[in-house]
Design an enzyme around this catalytic site. Structure first.
Site, PDB file in Angstrom:
ATOM      1  N   GLU A 105       0.804  -1.235   0.000  1.00  0.00           N
ATOM      2  CA  GLU A 105       0.000   0.000   0.000  1.00  0.00           C
ATOM      3  C   GLU A 105       0.834   1.281   0.000  1.00  0.00           C
ATOM      4  OE1 GLU A 105      -2.548  -0.190   3.386  1.00  0.00           O
ATOM      5  OE2 GLU A 105      -3.831  -1.743   2.553  1.00  0.00           O
ATOM      6  N   GLU A 311      -5.487  -8.580   1.823  1.00  0.00           N
ATOM      7  CA  GLU A 311      -6.033  -8.139   3.111  1.00  0.00           C
ATOM      8  C   GLU A 311      -7.517  -7.850   2.948  1.00  0.00           C
ATOM      9  OE1 GLU A 311      -4.108  -4.905   5.126  1.00  0.00           O
ATOM     10  OE2 GLU A 311      -2.091  -5.610   4.609  1.00  0.00           O
TER      11      GLU A 311
END
Length: 425
Positions: A105, A311
């Site tokens: 990310e 995730e």
């Protein structure tokens, strides 16, 4: 989940992150910690010995302090330093690892680290451009590490390597339009993945940041520009689309811009509704429809790449009877299966966040995502099973998506409404 495993509960893979400082204590490859390497070698081998594939994230937001003192991700030399670090990982863990994630990310770590003082280290606000420099250098570092693996390690290690991006979904609402959705997606996810899958930043991102920078009297755009050589070098540098997804919003245009007031580069307000089901994290709402919207957008924008959900999770306050967490996973997996089976989305794997309760950056231990409870007040960090532990055991052992138990229903009696999850692992 391999049904042949003697316990019947073994997962296909386990994702973990390597700490740069644990491997290279002073940040550079001239000093390698053999103890640090051995820890990760032991973990990797233990997974393999138990029939579990290790999935390794090379960088998950932490680097040695000396590198930050030298400018961190705002310094282009981080590209070289990160690549040296990645080489050590490929050399030492690569023979045992078949899937590498270069970075976790970068949008979130760069925005929180270099355009905010509250969310994550290093907590700097740098003239509303530090996050752009950070992403720019992160993409260069990712691409350089990808080419390193491709040129020197892929032939012998036969693995895959890719980028991991976050994406906030969207749901319908007043003033939510196709145009506002597109603009939201490009600033949220396209900023990271468009250079990798298409080449260069999305046009809307380049144009808006340049125009607003000019209005602010900057003699340049706060968004750095890639040279043609870098555009070509970054383009195509991934073997899969890594996705982290938790929640959704209603993206609407900021009407203040009609008055010539520009308060955000994206021009998007992420509106929410007080009626939505929420969690212990103020920003996570339970909106599974948005998950499917993200999967279909990625399919359409990037030619339906192999996609790994790395995730997806629900935080609460640590209750053992975590019905809401089970419901969240049930609804999100159901939405994912629809995207796979009805819409042709090329989803290869699904990963929960997380196996254990853990420390959540600026939220500390107030937001607990684990399907296994950890007592952080205990010196030995005692583990306890939650209700979701048993639910996941049923899902894994049967390879079917189990119904959500009611408060009066024994988990082992839940047998109806099963869905095939063979294709979703």
């Amino acid at each position: 989940f391999p049904p042949s495993h003697p316990t019947g509960y073994t997962v296909d893979f386990y994702r973990f992150s390597v700490s740069w400082a644990r491997i290279l204590p002073n940040g550079f490859a001239n000093e390698v910690s053999e103890d640090g390497l051995q820890y990760y070698k032991n973990l990797t081998q233990a997974l393999i010995d138990n029939g579990i594939e290790p999935v390794v994230t090379i960088y998950h937001w932490d680097h040695p302090q000396i590198l930050e003192d030298l400018g961190g991700w705002t310094n282009e030399l981080m590209v070289e330093w990160y690549t040296d670090y990645a080489r050590v990982i490929f050399e030492e863990l690569g023979p045992m690892v078949k899937t590498f994630i270069t970075m976790n990310e970068p949008k979130i770590s760069c925005e929180n680290g270099y355009n905010s003082t509250t969310a994550a280290a290093p907590g700097k606000v740098l003239e509303n451009m530090g996050h752009y420099l950070c992403v720019h250098n992160s993409l260069k570092a990712h691409a350089t590490a990808y080419h390193l693996y491709d040129d020197e390690f892929r032939a012998t290690q036969q693995g895959q390597i890719g980028m991991l991006a976050s994406a906030t979904g969207w749901v319908p609402g007043d003033n939510v339009t196709e145009e506002s959705i597109e603009q939201h997606f490009q600033f949220d996810c396209g900023w990271i993945m468009h250079p990798i899958y298409v080449g260069d930043y999305p046009e809307i991102v380049k144009t808006r940041v340049a125009n607003i920078s000019a209005l602010e009297n900057y003699p340049f755009s706060r968004l750095p520009e890639f040279s043609q050589e870098w555009i070509e070098y970054i383009n195509g540098t991934t073997d899969f689309f890594g996705l982290n997804h938790y929640t959704s919003v209603m993206p609407i245009f900021d009407t203040a811009e009609e008055l010539g007031i520009y308060t955000r580069d994206s021009g998007i307000i992420k509106s929410t509704n007080s009626s939505w089901s929420t969690s212990s994290a103020f920003w996570i709402y339970v909106l599974p429809e948005g998950f499917g919207n993200v999967l279909r957008m990625i399919r359409d924008q990037y030619n339906n790449p192999p996609l790994y959900v790395f995730e997806n999770g629900y935080p609460d306050s640590g209750e053992l009877e975590d019905y809401e967490r089970i419901s969240y996973h049930y609804e999100y997996i159901s939405e994912m299966l629809t995207a796979i089976n009805d819409d042709g989305c090329n989803v290869m794997a699904y990963t929960i966040w997380s196996l254990l309760d853990n420390f959540e950056w600026n939220a500390g231990y107030t937001e607990l995502y684990g399907i296994i409870s950890v007592d952080f007040n205990s010196s030995d960090r005692t583990r306890s099973a939650k209700l979701s532990t048993s639910w996941w055991q049923e899902v894994i052992s049967t390879r079917t998506l189990q119904d959500v138990p009611s408060n009066s229903t024994r988990l082992d009696s839940v047998t109806e409404g099963q869905k095939d999850v063979q294709n979703a692992k």
